[in-house]
Design a protein around this motif. Structure first.
Motif, PDB file in Angstrom:
ATOM      1  N   ASN A  88       0.735  -1.281   0.055  1.00  0.00           N
ATOM      2  CA  ASN A  88       0.013   0.303  -0.009  1.00  0.00           C
ATOM      3  C   ASN A  88       0.959   1.253   0.210  1.00  0.00           C
ATOM      4  O   ASN A  88       0.497   2.139  -0.760  1.00  0.00           O
ATOM      5  CB  ASN A  88      -0.855  -0.092   1.282  1.00  0.00           C
ATOM      6  CG  ASN A  88      -2.250  -1.023   1.055  1.00  0.00           C
ATOM      7  OD1 ASN A  88      -2.292  -1.424   0.121  1.00  0.00           O
ATOM      8  ND2 ASN A  88      -2.580  -1.368   2.250  1.00  0.00           N
ATOM      9  N   ASP A  89       1.860   1.150   0.783  1.00  0.00           N
ATOM     10  CA  ASP A  89       2.700   2.299   0.864  1.00  0.00           C
ATOM     11  C   ASP A  89       3.448   2.623  -0.379  1.00  0.00           C
ATOM     12  O   ASP A  89       3.630   3.851  -1.244  1.00  0.00           O
ATOM     13  CB  ASP A  89       3.879   2.329   1.904  1.00  0.00           C
ATOM     14  CG  ASP A  89       3.157   2.336   3.378  1.00  0.00           C
ATOM     15  OD1 ASP A  89       2.112   3.011   3.435  1.00  0.00           O
ATOM     16  OD2 ASP A  89       4.082   2.163   4.330  1.00  0.00           O
ATOM     17  N   ALA A  90       4.028   1.587  -1.034  1.00  0.00           N
ATOM     18  CA  ALA A  90       4.721   1.740  -2.460  1.00  0.00           C
ATOM     19  C   ALA A  90       3.582   2.378  -3.659  1.00  0.00           C
ATOM     20  O   ALA A  90       4.165   2.838  -4.189  1.00  0.00           O
ATOM     21  CB  ALA A  90       5.117   0.158  -2.866  1.00  0.00           C
ATOM     22  N   HIS A  91       2.478   1.729  -3.274  1.00  0.00           N
ATOM     23  CA  HIS A  91       1.235   2.169  -4.391  1.00  0.00           C
ATOM     24  C   HIS A  91       1.328   3.786  -4.129  1.00  0.00           C
ATOM     25  O   HIS A  91       1.199   4.484  -5.120  1.00  0.00           O
ATOM     26  CB  HIS A  91      -0.134   1.526  -4.208  1.00  0.00           C
ATOM     27  CG  HIS A  91       0.062   0.118  -5.031  1.00  0.00           C
ATOM     28  ND1 HIS A  91      -0.501  -0.149  -6.324  1.00  0.00           N
ATOM     29  CD2 HIS A  91       0.496  -1.037  -4.713  1.00  0.00           C
ATOM     30  CE1 HIS A  91      -0.324  -1.390  -6.559  1.00  0.00           C
ATOM     31  NE2 HIS A  91       0.292  -1.828  -5.543  1.00  0.00           N
ATOM     32  N   ALA A  92       0.958   4.135  -2.823  1.00  0.00           N
ATOM     33  CA  ALA A  92       0.861   5.563  -2.704  1.00  0.00           C
ATOM     34  C   ALA A  92       2.033   6.419  -3.105  1.00  0.00           C
ATOM     35  O   ALA A  92       1.911   7.444  -3.550  1.00  0.00           O
ATOM     36  CB  ALA A  92       0.533   5.743  -1.135  1.00  0.00           C
ATOM     37  N   TYR A  93       3.356   5.777  -2.872  1.00  0.00           N
ATOM     38  CA  TYR A  93       4.515   6.665  -3.047  1.00  0.00           C
ATOM     39  C   TYR A  93       4.709   6.782  -4.617  1.00  0.00           C
ATOM     40  O   TYR A  93       4.936   7.957  -5.140  1.00  0.00           O
ATOM     41  CB  TYR A  93       5.614   5.842  -2.802  1.00  0.00           C
ATOM     42  CG  TYR A  93       6.993   6.718  -3.319  1.00  0.00           C
ATOM     43  CD1 TYR A  93       7.488   7.615  -2.496  1.00  0.00           C
ATOM     44  CD2 TYR A  93       7.793   6.081  -4.198  1.00  0.00           C
ATOM     45  CE1 TYR A  93       8.669   8.349  -2.803  1.00  0.00           C
ATOM     46  CE2 TYR A  93       8.987   6.749  -4.401  1.00  0.00           C
ATOM     47  CZ  TYR A  93       9.414   7.777  -3.899  1.00  0.00           C
ATOM     48  OH  TYR A  93      10.467   8.331  -4.200  1.00  0.00           O
ATOM     49  N   MET A  94       4.161   5.842  -5.406  1.00  0.00           N
ATOM     50  CA  MET A  94       4.324   5.963  -6.768  1.00  0.00           C
ATOM     51  C   MET A  94       3.098   6.939  -7.395  1.00  0.00           C
ATOM     52  O   MET A  94       3.476   7.290  -8.366  1.00  0.00           O
ATOM     53  CB  MET A  94       4.009   4.130  -7.398  1.00  0.00           C
ATOM     54  CG  MET A  94       5.291   3.628  -7.291  1.00  0.00           C
ATOM     55  SD  MET A  94       5.017   1.980  -8.126  1.00  0.00           S
ATOM     56  CE  MET A  94       3.781   1.168  -7.376  1.00  0.00           C
ATOM     57  N   LYS A  95       2.123   6.972  -6.591  1.00  0.00           N
ATOM     58  CA  LYS A  95       0.941   7.939  -7.284  1.00  0.00           C
ATOM     59  C   LYS A  95       1.316   9.253  -6.585  1.00  0.00           C
ATOM     60  O   LYS A  95       0.558  10.338  -6.844  1.00  0.00           O
ATOM     61  CB  LYS A  95      -0.280   7.422  -6.506  1.00  0.00           C
ATOM     62  CG  LYS A  95      -1.002   6.027  -7.270  1.00  0.00           C
ATOM     63  CD  LYS A  95      -2.075   5.843  -6.766  1.00  0.00           C
ATOM     64  CE  LYS A  95      -2.800   4.328  -7.157  1.00  0.00           C
ATOM     65  NZ  LYS A  95      -3.972   4.117  -6.592  1.00  0.00           N
TER      66      LYS A  95
END
Length: 115
Positions: A88-95
């Motif tokens: 979830n953190d990786a997805h948020a970071y990429m967005k």
């Protein structure tokens, strides 16, 4: 349930195979209906998720007896939560929804050489 989302599919896997016996923690006998020391899948899923059970099995050694207990399932639940949080953190970071401080490259290289 972040793993199916990560792999962009509705179902993480179709089959699961384990070749060891499932034991109740602290009991040398395998789980067995005849010994009445078992838990049904229906009852299991009232407490734990299928993904938690998958992580529980992934944490066990292949072809070894598996010691089932509330503690081992709690550890699996925590492991799954750690993985899900990371994804979830990786997805948020990429967005661009999660910002981080700049990483000092020299420290990163230094720490990678330690391991």
């Amino acid at each position: 349930d972040a793993l199916p989302i990560y792999h962009q599919c509705e179902q993480w896997g179709n089959y699961f195979l384990h070749s060891g016996h499932l034991h109740l923690k602290g009991n040398e006998e395998k789980m067995s209906k005849s010994l009445k020391n078992y838990i049904t899948i229906k009852d299991f899923l009232k407490t734990y998720s299928a993904d938690q059970f998958r992580i529980f099995c992934l944490r066990c050694k292949y072809r070894s007896a598996v010691d089932f207990s509330d503690d081992s399932m709690h550890e699996a639940k925590n492991t799954l939560q750690t993985i899900s949080s990371f994804i979830n953190d990786a997805h948020a970071y990429m967005k661009g929804q999660l910002t981080c401080h700049a990483i000092a490259e020299d420290i990163l290289w230094e720490r990678s050489e330690e391991h």
